[in-house]
Structure formats: C-alpha cells, structure tokens
Design a protein around this motif. Structure first.
Motif, PDB file in Angstrom:
ATOM      1  N   ALA A   1       1.183  -1.161   0.241  1.00 45.76           N
ATOM      2  CA  ALA A   1      -0.396   0.098  -0.122  1.00 45.76           C
ATOM      3  C   ALA A   1       0.608   1.305  -0.191  1.00 45.76           C
ATOM      4  CB  ALA A   1      -0.944   0.323   1.224  1.00 45.76           C
ATOM      5  N   ALA A   2       1.980   1.198   0.806  1.00 42.93           N
ATOM      6  CA  ALA A   2       2.785   2.290   0.758  1.00 42.93           C
ATOM      7  C   ALA A   2       3.973   2.337  -0.563  1.00 42.93           C
ATOM      8  CB  ALA A   2       3.847   1.990   1.798  1.00 42.93           C
ATOM      9  N   ALA A   3       3.132   1.760  -1.772  1.00 40.94           N
ATOM     10  CA  ALA A   3       4.400   1.587  -2.721  1.00 40.94           C
ATOM     11  C   ALA A   3       4.247   2.918  -3.610  1.00 40.94           C
ATOM     12  CB  ALA A   3       4.223   0.789  -3.446  1.00 40.94           C
ATOM     13  N   GLY A   4       3.228   3.476  -3.642  1.00 44.68           N
ATOM     14  CA  GLY A   4       2.463   4.446  -4.851  1.00 44.68           C
ATOM     15  C   GLY A   4       1.904   3.977  -5.423  1.00 44.68           C
ATOM     16  N   PRO A   5       1.436   4.990  -6.480  1.00 43.57           N
ATOM     17  CA  PRO A   5       0.364   4.655  -7.201  1.00 43.57           C
ATOM     18  C   PRO A   5       0.670   3.091  -8.234  1.00 43.57           C
ATOM     19  CG  PRO A   5       1.276   6.910  -6.902  1.00 43.57           C
ATOM     20  CD  PRO A   5       1.917   6.293  -6.741  1.00 43.57           C
ATOM     21  N   SER A   6      -0.613   2.522  -8.408  1.00 41.77           N
ATOM     22  CA  SER A   6      -0.452   1.742  -9.278  1.00 41.77           C
ATOM     23  C   SER A   6      -1.359   1.829 -10.577  1.00 41.77           C
ATOM     24  CB  SER A   6      -1.687   0.158  -8.595  1.00 41.77           C
ATOM     25  OG  SER A   6      -1.555  -0.281  -9.551  1.00 41.77           O
ATOM     26  N   ASP A   7      -0.524   1.239 -11.232  1.00 40.76           N
ATOM     27  CA  ASP A   7      -1.652   0.936 -12.948  1.00 40.76           C
ATOM     28  C   ASP A   7      -2.791   0.230 -12.876  1.00 40.76           C
ATOM     29  OD1 ASP A   7      -0.395  -1.545 -13.396  1.00 40.76           O
ATOM     30  OD2 ASP A   7       1.354  -0.933 -14.900  1.00 40.76           O
ATOM     31  N   ALA A   8      -2.861   0.205 -11.525  1.00 39.60           N
ATOM     32  CA  ALA A   8      -4.440  -0.659 -11.755  1.00 39.60           C
ATOM     33  C   ALA A   8      -5.716  -0.273 -11.147  1.00 39.60           C
ATOM     34  CB  ALA A   8      -3.781  -2.571 -11.098  1.00 39.60           C
ATOM     35  N   SER A   9      -6.406  -0.453 -10.252  1.00 38.42           N
ATOM     36  CA  SER A   9      -7.524   0.149 -10.577  1.00 38.42           C
ATOM     37  C   SER A   9      -6.794   1.216  -9.401  1.00 38.42           C
ATOM     38  CB  SER A   9      -8.633  -0.652  -9.162  1.00 38.42           C
ATOM     39  OG  SER A   9      -9.823  -0.111  -8.428  1.00 38.42           O
ATOM     40  N   ALA A  10      -7.651   2.322  -9.363  1.00 34.93           N
ATOM     41  CA  ALA A  10      -7.206   3.519  -8.663  1.00 34.93           C
ATOM     42  C   ALA A  10      -7.126   2.820  -6.499  1.00 34.93           C
ATOM     43  CB  ALA A  10      -7.588   5.068  -8.454  1.00 34.93           C
ATOM     44  N   HIS A  11      -8.469   2.029  -6.424  1.00 36.96           N
ATOM     45  CA  HIS A  11      -8.438   1.577  -4.934  1.00 36.96           C
ATOM     46  C   HIS A  11      -7.981   0.738  -4.345  1.00 36.96           C
ATOM     47  CE1 HIS A  11     -12.867   3.460  -5.994  1.00 36.96           C
ATOM     48  NE2 HIS A  11     -12.727   3.087  -7.321  1.00 36.96           N
ATOM     49  N   LEU A  12      -7.433  -0.153  -5.569  1.00 39.00           N
ATOM     50  CA  LEU A  12      -5.820  -1.181  -4.718  1.00 39.00           C
ATOM     51  C   LEU A  12      -5.261  -0.330  -3.292  1.00 39.00           C
ATOM     52  CD1 LEU A  12      -4.538  -3.846  -4.859  1.00 39.00           C
ATOM     53  CD2 LEU A  12      -3.025  -2.213  -6.748  1.00 39.00           C
ATOM     54  N   ARG A  13      -4.497   0.452  -3.949  1.00 37.67           N
ATOM     55  CA  ARG A  13      -3.446   0.521  -2.332  1.00 37.67           C
ATOM     56  C   ARG A  13      -4.482   1.339  -1.157  1.00 37.67           C
ATOM     57  NH1 ARG A  13      -0.360  -1.328  -4.911  1.00 37.67           N
ATOM     58  NH2 ARG A  13       2.103  -0.032  -6.252  1.00 37.67           N
ATOM     59  N   PRO A  14      -5.598   1.888  -1.435  1.00 36.42           N
ATOM     60  CA  PRO A  14      -6.618   2.033  -0.530  1.00 36.42           C
ATOM     61  C   PRO A  14      -7.130   0.226   0.202  1.00 36.42           C
ATOM     62  CG  PRO A  14      -6.604   3.660  -1.539  1.00 36.42           C
ATOM     63  CD  PRO A  14      -6.123   2.574  -2.462  1.00 36.42           C
ATOM     64  N   HIS A  15      -7.540  -0.177   0.060  1.00 37.13           N
ATOM     65  CA  HIS A  15      -7.449  -1.346   0.089  1.00 37.13           C
ATOM     66  C   HIS A  15      -6.874  -1.966   0.668  1.00 37.13           C
ATOM     67  CE1 HIS A  15     -11.690  -0.732  -2.164  1.00 37.13           C
ATOM     68  NE2 HIS A  15     -11.790  -2.307  -1.226  1.00 37.13           N
ATOM     69  N   GLN A  16      -4.907  -2.148  -0.265  1.00 39.84           N
ATOM     70  CA  GLN A  16      -4.263  -3.355   0.925  1.00 39.84           C
ATOM     71  C   GLN A  16      -3.825  -2.250   2.133  1.00 39.84           C
ATOM     72  OE1 GLN A  16      -1.192  -2.761  -2.478  1.00 39.84           O
ATOM     73  NE2 GLN A  16      -1.581  -4.487  -3.461  1.00 39.84           N
ATOM     74  N   ARG A  17      -3.475  -1.047   1.962  1.00 36.76           N
ATOM     75  CA  ARG A  17      -3.891  -0.919   3.207  1.00 36.76           C
ATOM     76  C   ARG A  17      -4.915  -0.882   3.898  1.00 36.76           C
ATOM     77  NH1 ARG A  17      -0.441   2.346   5.926  1.00 36.76           N
ATOM     78  NH2 ARG A  17      -1.402   2.589   8.087  1.00 36.76           N
ATOM     79  N   TRP A  18      -6.168  -0.792   4.011  1.00 39.20           N
ATOM     80  CA  TRP A  18      -7.227  -2.185   4.543  1.00 39.20           C
ATOM     81  C   TRP A  18      -7.333  -3.405   5.271  1.00 39.20           C
ATOM     82  CZ3 TRP A  18     -11.254  -5.279   4.557  1.00 39.20           C
ATOM     83  CH2 TRP A  18     -11.913  -5.092   5.637  1.00 39.20           C
ATOM     84  N   SER A  19      -7.038  -3.673   4.685  1.00 39.47           N
ATOM     85  CA  SER A  19      -6.625  -4.832   4.717  1.00 39.47           C
ATOM     86  C   SER A  19      -5.533  -5.822   6.058  1.00 39.47           C
ATOM     87  CB  SER A  19      -6.316  -5.975   3.197  1.00 39.47           C
ATOM     88  OG  SER A  19      -7.340  -5.815   2.277  1.00 39.47           O
ATOM     89  N   GLY A  20      -3.973  -4.913   5.025  1.00 39.63           N
ATOM     90  CA  GLY A  20      -3.143  -5.102   6.011  1.00 39.63           C
ATOM     91  C   GLY A  20      -3.020  -3.815   7.542  1.00 39.63           C
ATOM     92  N   GLU A  21      -4.003  -3.357   7.914  1.00 39.49           N
ATOM     93  CA  GLU A  21      -4.112  -2.877   8.820  1.00 39.49           C
ATOM     94  C   GLU A  21      -5.045  -3.565   9.982  1.00 39.49           C
ATOM     95  OE1 GLU A  21      -4.487   1.828   8.096  1.00 39.49           O
ATOM     96  OE2 GLU A  21      -6.497   0.488   8.435  1.00 39.49           O
ATOM     97  N   ARG A  22      -5.643  -4.879   8.833  1.00 41.18           N
ATOM     98  CA  ARG A  22      -6.955  -5.167   9.647  1.00 41.18           C
ATOM     99  C   ARG A  22      -6.601  -6.861  10.138  1.00 41.18           C
ATOM    100  NH1 ARG A  22      -8.921  -1.698   8.953  1.00 41.18           N
ATOM    101  NH2 ARG A  22      -7.861  -1.180  10.904  1.00 41.18           N
ATOM    102  N   ALA A  23      -6.113  -7.572   9.231  1.00 41.67           N
ATOM    103  CA  ALA A  23      -4.617  -7.565   9.719  1.00 41.67           C
ATOM    104  C   ALA A  23      -3.719  -7.676  10.811  1.00 41.67           C
ATOM    105  CB  ALA A  23      -3.652  -8.510   8.583  1.00 41.67           C
TER     106      ALA A  23
END
Length: 328
Positions: A295-317
C-alpha cells in the motif's frame, strides 16, 4: 472480536474496466461468432483490482457466459494470468464450486477466455453469517479435493508458497533491517518489528512440507454466492502448493473486520486441522506486512482503489494479530 470496520470502497465496486464497446471490433466479432450472435446484454464485473475486461455476456435466448479479455501488448501480464487460469480451471476436479472454462481465442492482439457464468454476487461486508458459512463450506470442499492434487494439475509446474513467501510476501524483516521503508504504522506497532519479523519468518518452513494445492488469493472479492446460497470461488491464476490454513487465515481477515469470531471460525475449520499452533499468527503477520508495504509503494497502474484496500486489509490483519498477541 473486533469492532466492525468496512473497506474504503465496497469490494463489488473496486474495478475500473473497459466497456464492451471499447474492445476491438474484431475481438467483439470473434466472440459473437463463438456465441452464435452478438450479446444482447453485457454486465461488466465491479469486483477486482485489474483493468482487464471481465463481464457477463447474455444472449437473446437468456444463456449467459463470463468473458475475460486483455491486450497481449498493453496488458500482457493480465493475458498471461487469464491463460494460466484457463489451464488451471480445465484441470480442477469436476463438481467443485468453481467456474468451468468453455473456450479461448486470440484476436486483434487480445486474448479472451470464456467461462461458465456463476449467477451470484460478491458477499457484502460486514459478512452475513450465512454467506460466510457457505464460503467456509465451499473452501472445505476445495481444500479436501486439492489435498492430494490431480496429476494433471501438478504437471503445470505450479509454484510453492514457501518460495513465494521468501520472494514476495515477507517484508517485516526488510523493514526491521531498514532495507525497506517502513509503512505508516500505529505507534504501538513500531516497537513490535522484531516480533513481526520473527513471526513471518516461520511461514516458509511451515509451508515447505505441504504437497496439496491452495488458491493463494482467497479473498471476499474472489467469492460469489448464488441464489441458492452456495458459494463459488473464482480467479484461480495464483494456484500453488501450500497448506490450506494459509488460504483460510487470509479469507477470515474480513470476517474479523466484520466483528465476527474469526478465531473460532479458523479453529473449527477442517483446513486448520494439523496446523502449527501459531499458524494463524504467522500468516497474519506475513499478510499484514505484505499488504501494508504494498500500500505504501505508490500509485498503481491497476485500479485506483487497490492501494487503499491493501492498506485497509493490512491494518485489519495487524489489528487481529495484536489482539491475539496481547500487544494492545
């Protein structure tokens, strides 16, 4: 149990995909020829984080199929994933709750694969207990069928979770050694880097003896629950050798975020039988580090929602792990 925490965007609305009309005309014509006529309706999939085309196509007679397609030049990695998934789905044992492949074609510089359409929906969060129960039952069926994998699947030369962990999943050790920038963490977590690194470091050794196969990307957005209440597991391009409890732990992160008793669900599931006593903690540590550093790796060329969801998943884990470890 945790308080309920919802993702930044619902999992059925994370995808940014091209419309049917934006695909090359020659590709659309080739698909129509295989279907027998142009589709009368196209419902683009809202779940997922790639920019590949994925949609249910409906014909005039009411029949439906699911089509994935990607450019062989601009989206080569996606085309390779779709090809790999078609190989895997065609070799999974018959009768499992997975979509079956129908045909594939290459046209106009694009690769497309057609699958049976599952008449279902991505489970909403927070999980409804019935949907989670159905999903856990489906995974129990899959794990049992893949514990002694068919020779035709093994012949694909699938990777092993132990190697994937060393190469791509384990990051806390890198953060602790200052070889990787530290992701944004709550204060209490910054003092736990040695424990996090020690926990995740056990994953390769725990995974190495496993000869069965696992999905390796078992998340709520890769599940569909049909009208009859049966759960289906989709997106099989990451199949690998590994212990089934790894998939189970990853899936249950969203159960924990839904305020459900994820600890009890893990302990009671057949996939957890024989797991090391700290297998859940080891997996949560590994996935928390993987998601948070990604999530901290910077913008992705995939969905713009990817990084926020990765962060949310990491925080929950990480939160689930902290509660289990008594860190807060």
């Amino acid at each position: 149990m945790a308080e309920i925490s919802l993702p930044p965007v619902p999992y059925d609305a994370t995808a940014l995909r091209p419309a049917w009309a934006r695909l090359p005309a020659a590709l659309r014509d080739a698909v129509a020829a295989r279907l027998g006529a142009p589709p009368t309706a196209v419902r683009v999939a809202g779940a997922g984080f790639t920019r590949g085309f994925a949609a249910v196509l409906e014909s005039a007679d009411g029949s439906r199929v699911f089509l994935k397609a990607a450019s062989l030049t601009d989206q080569r990695h996606l085309a390779d994933w779709y090809f790999r998934e078609a190989e895997i789905l065609g070799r999974l044992p018959v009768g499992l709750p997975v979509p079956r492949p129908r045909w594939a074609l290459t046209e106009a510089g694009w690769y497309a694969v057609c699958l049976d359409a599952v008449d279902g929906r991505t489970p909403a969060l927070p999980w409804e207990p019935a949907a989670l129960t159905a999903t856990l039952a489906a995974y129990a069926e899959l794990a049992a069928a893949l514990a002694a994998p068919p020779a035709e699947l093994v012949a694909l030369g699938l990777p092993h979770l132990a190697d994937l962990a060393r190469d791509d999943i384990l990051w806390w050790g890198e953060v602790a050694a200052a070889r990787e920038p530290a992701p944004e963490l709550p204060h209490w977590a910054t003092t736990r880097l040695p424990e996090l690194a020690a926990l995740e470091s056990r994953l390769p050794g725990y995974a190495a003896p496993a000869t069965g196969l696992i999905h390796c990307d078992l998340r709520v957005d890769n599940v569909l629950v049909d009208a009859g209440g049966r759960a289906w597991v989709c997106d099989w391009n990451w199949l690998c050798h590994g212990p089934a409890w790894f998939d189970l732990a990853g899936l249950l992160i969203t159960a924990y975020a839904s305020g459900l008793d994820a600890d009890a669900a893990f302990a009671a599931h057949p996939a957890a039988v024989g797991a090391p006593p700290d297998a859940l903690d080891v997996t949560l540590a590994a996935l928390a580090g993987y998601y948070l550093t990604a999530a901290a790796a910077g913008p992705s060329d995939a969905s713009a929602h990817l990084r926020p969801h990765q962060r949310w998943s990491g925080e929950r884990a990480l939160d689930w792990l902290a509660v289990r470890q008594g860190w807060r």
